[in-house]
Scaffold this active site. Structure first.
Site, mmCIF file in Angstrom:
data_model
loop_
_atom_site.group_PDB
_atom_site.id
_atom_site.type_symbol
_atom_site.label_atom_id
_atom_site.label_comp_id
_atom_site.label_asym_id
_atom_site.label_seq_id
_atom_site.Cartn_x
_atom_site.Cartn_y
_atom_site.Cartn_z
ATOM 1 C CB SER A 157 -27.445 26.708 -19.635
ATOM 2 O OG SER A 157 -26.334 26.784 -20.517
ATOM 3 C CB SER A 174 -24.015 28.865 -18.902
ATOM 4 O OG SER A 174 -25.561 29.158 -19.160
ATOM 5 C CE LYS A 214 -27.199 31.250 -16.793
ATOM 6 N NZ LYS A 214 -27.621 30.376 -17.696
#
Lengths: 489, 101
Positions: A178, A154, A79
């Site tokens: 997330s 997210s 990420k």
């Protein structure tokens, strides 16, 4: 089956037998990305050349029969909030655009030491603040099951990349859901480990008492492989736990006979939950019962207060953590600033997006004099009540089963004008972060032709039981083997 | 307690070193008002005598031994500086600025 659709475990087996090389796998990733392209806008930085060099080295080790780990030579994505030495990390924010880290995050070090090939960075909500991957300077990510819909957030780019078959494994971070919510929306597995199980060193901080790194993959087995590589104590993160790391893969014996699954009625009675989603989740739980697990009703009475407590605590911590972006040492500095205070104010005002500003303002407000007790301290007390709900429940059950999300993937733009509505979509996931316990979302089936996630929550440091239950479920079902049409050739 | 006027929003923004346009102030006033009314529901709970939780897990914080280690190379440490002089960060003048710091 196409190369990218292989699981980590299958890729590992074929690398080991030399049916495939790490360069073959990398070619497949780059080909898939260039082919259907990144229609999901899941990847924000490919490092093709550096990854090639890593794949060549991995192939040399594999040819010698000296792999560094089971994932040596396997392409993965991280990420865009985990720093890598010499590579950009943006956190999907203008304020960090162009930031090149002088060091590796602990999670990246674990991957490198295991020989994994880091092919790039996945898209996310700015500073991991969001549930849809729409708040990104790189533009919104899209759900491979329906490009008009959000992949969740997210860690939406990570989930979309695994769902589209680009990679078999990716790392996400989970502060209030997330990892798990995007995994549910995209029909993949996502695990938030126990708080402190994985070092946060080099993870850009959002809410430090809640943030945790974890894996996204197609199967529980793959998640177990990745967790085994990531977990462990790191002296550079004083909140990382110095507890031994079990062999998660050896826990996957396919046996859940006698496992006690708690069903919290509060999670099935939440206002606005899609009844079709709830039915899919009930059926998934019934499958675990058919495998020999026992279900019983448990109660988590403070669940209706979790979102309120979460958004007070998370924003308070964020307002403090994000004070470091001041334009002085790294990140965006306003060209209009003539004085020091203008440098701070203009750099931050130009650099942060709307949702990040909203959360900084909320966090600053609830920590300010006169409001601290009513908001922040109150939320921390409710956090204690939520923790003790779980402690009581785990006296009578081993895992708790719930939906991961009250709905299937929503449309892009559907909630972006209503922050509270967006916050409420985290209703089933935030409790685990507040209590610090591990949680996993696995593909449970489909509603409205879109994936539904089953969430399993466990006792602190008992990831093995969650993975065992998830793996058992996947041995008996094929939901995880379903792929969005048109992505996997 | 719930609800924030535009001027209150501007005051909080100043504390957070953010400058909001008038439109942003209006939007934030509405959004934060809505969120603060939602979190009011916590007041339904009697939390008298409940210890606050700052960290979820009771595990003790491990300490490392206090031994010197090589620090980050200063050249690398300033490599992202918007403005630098050698291995120092350069910022606008601090002394003499009204309200500096």
């Amino acid at each position: 089956m196409s190369l990218p659709a292989l699981t980590l475990a299958l890729q590992a087996a074929q690398l080991s037998s030399r049916e495939l090389s790490s360069c073959d796998l990398l070619d497949a990733v780059l080909g898939a990305h260039a082919g259907r392209g990144d229609e999901a806008n899941a990847v924000v930085g490919l490092r093709a050349e550096a990854a090639r060099a890593e794949a060549v080295e991995a192939d040399e080790r594999l040819t010698r029969g000296e792999p560094l780990s089971r994932i040596d030579g396997i392409p993965v994505l991280i990420k865009d909030n985990m720093v890598q030495r010499g590579e950009e990390t943006t956190c999907a924010s203008r304020i960090l655009e162009g930031f090149v880290s002088p060091y590796d995050s602990a999670a990246v070090t674990c991957l490198r030491e295991a020989g994994a090939v880091i092919v790039g960075r996945s898209n996310m909500d700015e500073f991991a603040m969001g549930s849809s991957t729409e708040n990104s300077i790189h533009g919104p990510s899209r759900n491979p099951w329906d490009l008009e819909r959000s992949p969740g957030g997210s860690s939406g780019g990570a989930a979309a990349s695994v769902a589209s078959g680009l990679v078999a494994g990716a790392l996400g971070s989970d502060t209030g859901g997330s990892i798990r919510q995007p995994a549910a929306f995209c029909g993949v597995v996502g695990m938030k480990p126990t708080y402190g199980r994985v070092s946060r060193w080099g993870l850009v901080a959002f809410a430090s008492s809640l943030d945790q790194i974890g894996p996204l993959a197609r199967t529980a087995e793959d998640a177990a492989i990745l967790l085994g590589i990531l977990a462990g104590h790191d002296p550079r993160d004083s909140t990382s736990l110095a507890e031994p790391v079990p062999d998660y893969c050896s826990a996957l014996d396919g046996d859940v006979r006698g496992l006690r699954i708690g069903i919290p009625k509060e999670f099935f009675e939440a206002e606005g939950a899609d009844p079709v989603v709830l039915e899919v989740v009930r059926e998934a739980i019934a499958e675990l019962e058919r495998a020999g697990a026992k279900t019983l009703a448990v109660t988590l009475p403070h669940t209706p207060y979790a979102i309120a407590a979460y958004y007070l605590i998370a924003t308070a911590e964020a307002s403090s953590n994000l004070a470091r972006y001041d334009g002085a040492r790294y990140g965006h500095r306003s060209k209009k600033a003539r004085t020091l205070s203008e440098m701070y104010t203009l750099s931050r005002s130009e650099g942060f997006g709307t949702e990040v500003k909203r959360r900084i303002l909320l966090g600053t407000y609830v920590l300010s004099a006169g409001y601290y007790d009513a908001y922040y301290r109150k939320a921390q007390q409710v956090r204690t009540l939520l923790r003790s709900d779980f402690e009581k429940a785990f006296e009578v059950c081993d895992v708790i089963a719930t939906p991961t999300s009250p709905e299937v993937a929503f449309r892009i733009g559907e909630k972006s004008d209503d922050p509270l509505k967006m916050y409420l979509s985290d209703i089933y996931t935030v409790s685990a972060n507040l209590a610090g316990i591990p949680g996993i979302s696995i593909p449970a089936g489909f509603a409205h032709e879109l994936p539904v996630g089953l969430q399993l929550l466990g006792r602190s440091l008992d990831e093995a039981t969650l993975l065992r239950a998830a793996d058992t479920f996947q041995r008996r079902t094929d939901h995880h083997a379903q792929t969005p049409r048109g992505w996997l050739r | 307690m719930a609800g924030l006027s535009k001027s209150e929003v501007a005051d909080v923004a100043a504390l957070a070193r953010l400058q909001l346009s008038p439109d942003e102030q209006s939007a934030m006033s509405a959004d934060l008002g809505q969120i603060l009314s939602y979190v009011e529901k916590l007041q339904e709970l009697d939390t008298t005598g409940i210890e606050p939780t700052a960290h979820a897990l009771p595990h003790r914080t491990p300490l490392r031994s206090d031994e010197p280690e090589a620090p980050l190379d200063p050249e690398l440490a300033v490599s992202n500086a918007p403005q630098r002089a050698g291995t120092a960060f350069v910022v606008p003048k601090v002394i003499g600025e009204e309200g500096a710091g």
